[in-house]
Design a protein around this motif. Structure first.
Motif, PDB file in Angstrom:
ATOM      1  N   ASP A 340       0.820  -1.219   0.000  1.00 21.29           N
ATOM      2  CA  ASP A 340       0.000   0.000   0.000  1.00 21.29           C
ATOM      3  C   ASP A 340       0.852   1.267   0.000  1.00 21.29           C
ATOM      4  N   LEU A 341       1.999   1.243   0.667  1.00 26.51           N
ATOM      5  CA  LEU A 341       2.917   2.383   0.634  1.00 26.51           C
ATOM      6  C   LEU A 341       3.397   2.628  -0.791  1.00 26.51           C
ATOM      7  N   ASP A 342       3.654   1.553  -1.506  1.00 25.72           N
ATOM      8  CA  ASP A 342       4.117   1.660  -2.887  1.00 25.72           C
ATOM      9  C   ASP A 342       3.016   2.254  -3.769  1.00 25.72           C
ATOM     10  N   ASP A 343       1.792   1.743  -3.582  1.00 20.75           N
ATOM     11  CA  ASP A 343       0.678   2.251  -4.386  1.00 20.75           C
ATOM     12  C   ASP A 343       0.425   3.733  -4.129  1.00 20.75           C
ATOM     13  N   ALA A 344       0.640   4.165  -2.860  1.00 14.14           N
ATOM     14  CA  ALA A 344       0.362   5.561  -2.502  1.00 14.14           C
ATOM     15  C   ALA A 344       1.546   6.482  -2.769  1.00 14.14           C
ATOM     16  N   GLY A 345       2.679   5.914  -3.231  1.00 16.50           N
ATOM     17  CA  GLY A 345       3.833   6.738  -3.563  1.00 16.50           C
ATOM     18  C   GLY A 345       4.749   7.048  -2.400  1.00 16.50           C
ATOM     19  N   TYR A 346       4.527   6.396  -1.270  1.00 18.19           N
ATOM     20  CA  TYR A 346       5.378   6.645  -0.104  1.00 18.19           C
ATOM     21  C   TYR A 346       6.617   5.741  -0.059  1.00 18.19           C
ATOM     22  N   LEU A 347       6.595   4.636  -0.797  1.00 17.75           N
ATOM     23  CA  LEU A 347       7.710   3.682  -0.754  1.00 17.75           C
ATOM     24  C   LEU A 347       8.751   4.102  -1.781  1.00 17.75           C
ATOM     25  N   LEU A 348       9.884   4.598  -1.278  1.00 14.91           N
ATOM     26  CA  LEU A 348      10.944   5.071  -2.169  1.00 14.91           C
ATOM     27  C   LEU A 348      11.814   3.925  -2.663  1.00 14.91           C
ATOM     28  N   GLU A 349      12.058   2.940  -1.795  1.00 16.85           N
ATOM     29  CA  GLU A 349      12.867   1.782  -2.180  1.00 16.85           C
ATOM     30  C   GLU A 349      12.626   0.662  -1.166  1.00 16.85           C
ATOM     31  N   SER A 350      12.659  -0.577  -1.657  1.00 21.90           N
ATOM     32  CA  SER A 350      12.565  -1.755  -0.786  1.00 21.90           C
ATOM     33  C   SER A 350      13.625  -2.748  -1.247  1.00 21.90           C
ATOM     34  N   ARG A 351      14.607  -3.044  -0.386  1.00 18.66           N
ATOM     35  CA  ARG A 351      15.733  -3.872  -0.795  1.00 18.66           C
ATOM     36  C   ARG A 351      15.924  -5.031   0.185  1.00 18.66           C
ATOM     37  N   ASP A 352      16.517  -6.111  -0.313  1.00 14.19           N
ATOM     38  CA  ASP A 352      16.781  -7.287   0.524  1.00 14.19           C
ATOM     39  C   ASP A 352      17.769  -6.927   1.627  1.00 14.19           C
ATOM     40  N   HIS A 353      17.548  -7.555   2.788  1.00 13.41           N
ATOM     41  CA  HIS A 353      18.361  -7.186   3.951  1.00 13.41           C
ATOM     42  C   HIS A 353      18.478  -8.380   4.895  1.00 13.41           C
ATOM     43  N   GLU A 354      19.685  -8.652   5.360  1.00 13.45           N
ATOM     44  CA  GLU A 354      19.922  -9.662   6.386  1.00 13.45           C
ATOM     45  C   GLU A 354      20.219  -8.938   7.694  1.00 13.45           C
ATOM     46  N   HIS A 355      19.502  -9.287   8.750  1.00  8.73           N
ATOM     47  CA  HIS A 355      19.777  -8.627  10.013  1.00  8.73           C
ATOM     48  C   HIS A 355      19.542  -9.597  11.167  1.00  8.73           C
TER      49      HIS A 355
END
Length: 888
Positions: A340-355
């Motif tokens: 939903d963040l992506d659809d609304a334009g709020y998601l600037l980037e989403s990347r794989d992450h190990e933590h």
């Protein structure tokens, strides 16, 4: 000189007692049953000397594994040694059968869920399942020859222990060491209970690192700006966001401080605050604070008096605060919110992450931080005092104190001792239904269950109301298992004061345990016992390591590398497994290796065969009389003097829990000195008829070996002790051997044994039988009075011993080149250098090798090989301290 050997209770038959091969498959289970039936290891509380071991009660959560075998066997080494040394040992056995582990076992075993049953019904199911596992576990422990006193057992859920646990709670509360508080709590959504800091562990997980745009409502300095970026792995916490933080040194974002921002999707406006706990190296440098995502969020919430927004409930489900996402699990909400963040334009980037995340060690579920009401034991105000208490105990190995120290230094939470589970020991507490006043049970009435028992008052002492609400929570299992020293000693409350039924058992002499539960069991035991008694609960702490697979990886079901003791004991004797367990220094993790068990099996056969030979050489071994030292032959006195040194050394090793060194040093002396050297000499001496000196030395040494080996190899030593000497009293309750005070020229004897070994090798290399005669042998070295025993053992017609230097010359026999240096330096000329050396065309000039008149090699390029040559008649054999010349 005193004879430290126990005498037989009856005169045995003079016929040989060892007329067959050793059969561990028959012998071991027979003795295991006999020891239990005879109560061989029962604790004698009236004895003048005693030793107490605070054994860890294993969690009833599954079957026996190699870690159990190793840990229990180490404890047993101590118990068996101390029983012989001290007189009697308190070596109890307990089962930790309350709490989450037992509940999960029951659910797994019966294929049920605790929430589908009334509390009492589920508790009964837990008791039944645990009882079956405990019965099986007991048989397994007995099959390992663990010398537990089975008259002293306990369960952490039994009424006696429940009383002790509830007494502890009441006492700590009255001391002001406990409190109840509604506050942020570490919570396991899977187990649906609060947990303590110690029950967390790190787990690496894959996730998404999301850059999310936050709208700037107002900047702190009145400047303009549209948005800033928040980087997070947990966008499902957006509905719980209450502020944004900026580091004071973050010049780029300093203008935002004092302003406000709007949280995307959910719309709440939050303040922007500065705080030096912001991590400038992670993400954008701007951090959202949510109630609650982690420990830092809690600190910010408390320090800045922020709003409280609870978006996740006790089951890990999104609350109504999450609006459209209510009812979703946190993982489901995370995925949907990112979309939903992506659809609304709020998601600037989403990347794989190990933590690394914090999970509950029982279930590997990622923990949450919820606001709940729990009971706590105070820890943080006494960290220095608890550190000092740890220093009062002796640690074996001493490096393990560092783990205890680091745990205390890293403590950030008081100890949460309440759990929201069904199976456990209940808090002895009720609450007034009107004013909430807490009502505590009377000590005389413990144990109580508030769900079924009435409170000790008819009316609330605060408001007079007559209705009460029982506390439904139960104790954390560690809140009870941390009391084992007090449970063992019979700690109780009578006539207005705390007492001990067995005061001689507190403090315990030893706490044995694994390094993995220093922060769990050891630390909490120190806390509780110290607060109740003002004493540390143990004198010594023995910390063992973990068993790994042959590739040095931790054993786990998921890896498929778990080895069950039953698999091992199908192919090897228990004593061989115990030999393996003694092979590593305590505290060190070590791999399971089949070769170590095979070595143990060989030692058992060697001990049996040597015992048969002693039995044959001394047909009345059980009645051999002591021979005064002055009447002992030199070789026999030497053996007993060497034995004295071994007794002292092995005793010292056991005192310091150095089982690996004790095993190695005892085995080497028994195998090499006694079996390979002395027994051969004894055979020769007794071939010509009875010899009281040698018979006495053989019997004394053999009886001593059985005692020294007894803690490590209990079955075979008991079998030999009984069959060879006709003893009715167990070897395991006999006295630990003491040195007899024998004196001899030890160096001369050791040199003589080395000469015998060298001559055996000479005969073998030359195809001669061991009893083949040698015409003449000359020994250059100190052998003292042992020349004749050497001659007798090796069938030498004429022997001469001198401490003069032999006529030996040293000649150069070759040159060893380091081709890694010679090759690059001389290239194609290396062949010419080799050829010149082969024909002897070289000389040494200081540190330089001159070859063929044209090549110079530095000292690092070569080594000179030299041969020692005896210039007289005969063949030379060299040992460490002597030169032997054989003239056949």
């Amino acid at each position: 000189m005193s004879d430290t050997q126990d005498r037989p209770s009856e005169e045995p038959d003079t016929e040989q007692q060892l007329d067959g091969e050793y059969d561990p498959e028959t012998v071991e289970p027979s003795w295991q049953q006999q020891w239990v039936e005879d109560e061989t290891y029962a604790y004698d509380g009236d004895a003048d000397t005693r030793y107490s071991i605070d054994t860890p009660p294993p969690t009833v959560s599954g079957n026996l594994h190699m870690g159990h075998l190793y840990q229990f066997t180490l404890q047993d080494f101590v118990a068996r040694y101390r029983r012989m040394k001290e007189g009697t040992v308190y070596f109890p056995f307990g089962y930790d059968d309350n709490g989450i582990a037992s509940e999960r076992l029951t659910e797994r075993e019966l294929g049920i869920n605790h929430s589908d049953y009334e509390r009492r019904e589920f508790q009964e199911k837990c008791r039944d399942v645990c009882q079956d596992y405990e019965d099986s576990f007991t048989k397994d422990i007995q099959s390992l020859a663990i010398s537990v006193d089975w008259n002293n057992t306990y369960k952490t859920i039994e009424p006696r222990v429940q009383r002790t646990s509830q007494l502890s709670f009441l006492d700590l509360y009255e001391q002001g060491r406990e409190y109840q508080q509604r506050a942020p709590t570490i919570w396991c959504p899977d187990c649906e209970t609060a947990i303590s800091q110690v029950e967390q562990e790190d787990l690496n997980k894959h996730t998404k690192f999301n850059d999310i745009a936050f709208e700037i409502v107002e900047t702190g300095d009145g400047s303009e700006g549209d948005q800033f970026t928040i980087s997070t792995t947990r966008p499902e916490l957006l509905p719980a966001c209450v502020s944004v933080f900026v580091h004071p040194d973050d010049d780029e974002n300093q203008h935002l401080v004092g302003g406000t921002a709007r949280v995307p999707l959910f719309g709440q406006e939050v303040p922007i605050i500065e705080d030096d706990r912001v991590d400038l190296e992670t993400g954008s440098g701007l951090v959202m604070c949510c109630t609650f995502g982690d420990q830092t969020d809690i600190e910010w919430y408390q320090a800045h008096d922020l709003d409280l927004r609870i978006a996740i409930d006790e089951s890990g489900t999104m609350t109504e605060l999450a609006e459209d996402y209510e009812g979703l699990t946190t993982n489901e909400a995370r995925e949907q919110i990112i979309e939903d963040l992506d659809d609304a334009g709020y998601l600037l980037e989403s990347r794989d992450h190990e933590h690394t995340v914090q999970v509950h060690e029982r279930c590997d579920e990622e923990v949450e931080y919820l606001v709940t009401e729990q009971w706590y034991v105070k820890l943080l105000d006494k960290k220095d005092e608890y550190l000092e208490a740890g220093r009062e105990m002796d640690w074996f190995p001493d490096k393990m104190f560092t783990r205890y120290e680091h745990w205390i230094e890293g403590l950030e939470w008081d100890w949460c001792i309440s759990r929201q589970r069904d199976s456990g020991i209940p808090f002895p507490v009720w609450y007034c239904d009107d004013c909430g006043e807490t009502i505590f049970a009377d000590r005389d009435e413990l144990p109580v269950d508030p769900l079924s028992d009435d409170p000790p008052v008819d009316a609330c002492p605060e408001c007079g109301h007559s209705e009460f609400v029982p506390e439904e929570d139960v104790f954390d299992t560690w809140a009870t298992s941390s009391l084992t020293p007090l449970i063992n000693a019979g700690w109780d409350f009578e006539d207005g004061e705390f007492t001990f039924d067995n005061p001689e058992l507190y403090p315990s002499n030893l706490r044995p345990q694994g390094h993995d539960i220093i922060s769990f069991w050891l630390f909490h035991t120190v806390i509780k016992c110290y607060e109740h008694t003002d004493e540390v609960p143990f004198e010594h702490v023995m910390i063992n390591g973990m068993v790994l697979d042959e590739n040095r990886e931790a054993m786990s079901k998921s890896k498929g590398n778990v080895i069950a003791p039953s698999e091992v004991l199908e192919n090897f004797p228990v004593d061989a497994a115990r030999y393996w367990a003694a092979g590593t220094s305590i505290g060190d993790d070590f791999p399971y290796r089949k070769g170590d068990l095979e070595a143990g099996e060989r030692l058992l056969q060697k001990l049996w065969n040597a015992s048969r030979l002693v039995d044959q050489l001394t047909p009345a071994a059980g009645t051999v009389e002591e021979v005064p030292e002055s009447e002992l032959a030199e070789i026999d006195r030497w053996l007993l003097a060497e034995l004295d040194e071994t007794v002292d050394l092995v005793t010292e090793r056991f005192e310091n829990y150095e089982f690996s060194k004790a095993r190695t040093e005892l085995r080497d002396f028994f195998w090499s000195t006694f079996c390979d050297d002395y027994l051969e000499i004894a055979k020769q001496r007794l071939d010509s008829g009875p010899n009281p000196s040698t018979e006495f030395a053989l019997v004394r040494a053999h009886r001593t070996f059985l005692k020294l080996f007894a803690p490590l190899l209990p079955h075979i030593t008991e079998e030999l002790w009984t069959r060879v000497y006709g003893e009715e009293k167990s070897v395991h309750t006999s006295d630990w051997p003491a040195a007899g005070g024998y004196e001899a020229d030890l160096q001369a004897g050791e040199t003589a044994m080395a000469v015998i070994s060298a001559l055996r090798g000479y005969k073998s290399d030359n195809g001669l039988a061991l009893n083949a005669p040698l015409s003449r042998v000359k020994i250059f070295g100190h052998v003292g009075e042992f020349a004749e025993p050497v001659a007798e053992a090796m069938h030498i017609d004429a022997i001469e011993a001198t401490e003069d230097e032999p006529e030996i010359t040293t000649e150069i026999s070759g040159v060893d080149l380091d081709y890694s240096l010679v090759g690059p330096e001389f290239g194609n000329e290396v062949g010419d250098i080799d050829a010149a050396i082969e024909t002897g065309e070289f000389e040494i000039d200081g540190d330089t090798l001159l070859v063929g008149g044209e090549y110079e090699l530095g000292a690092d390029m070569f080594e000179i090989e030299r041969t020692r040559i005896y210039s007289g008649e005969g063949q030379m054999i060299e040992t460490e301290h002597a030169v032997v010349i054989v003239q056949e």
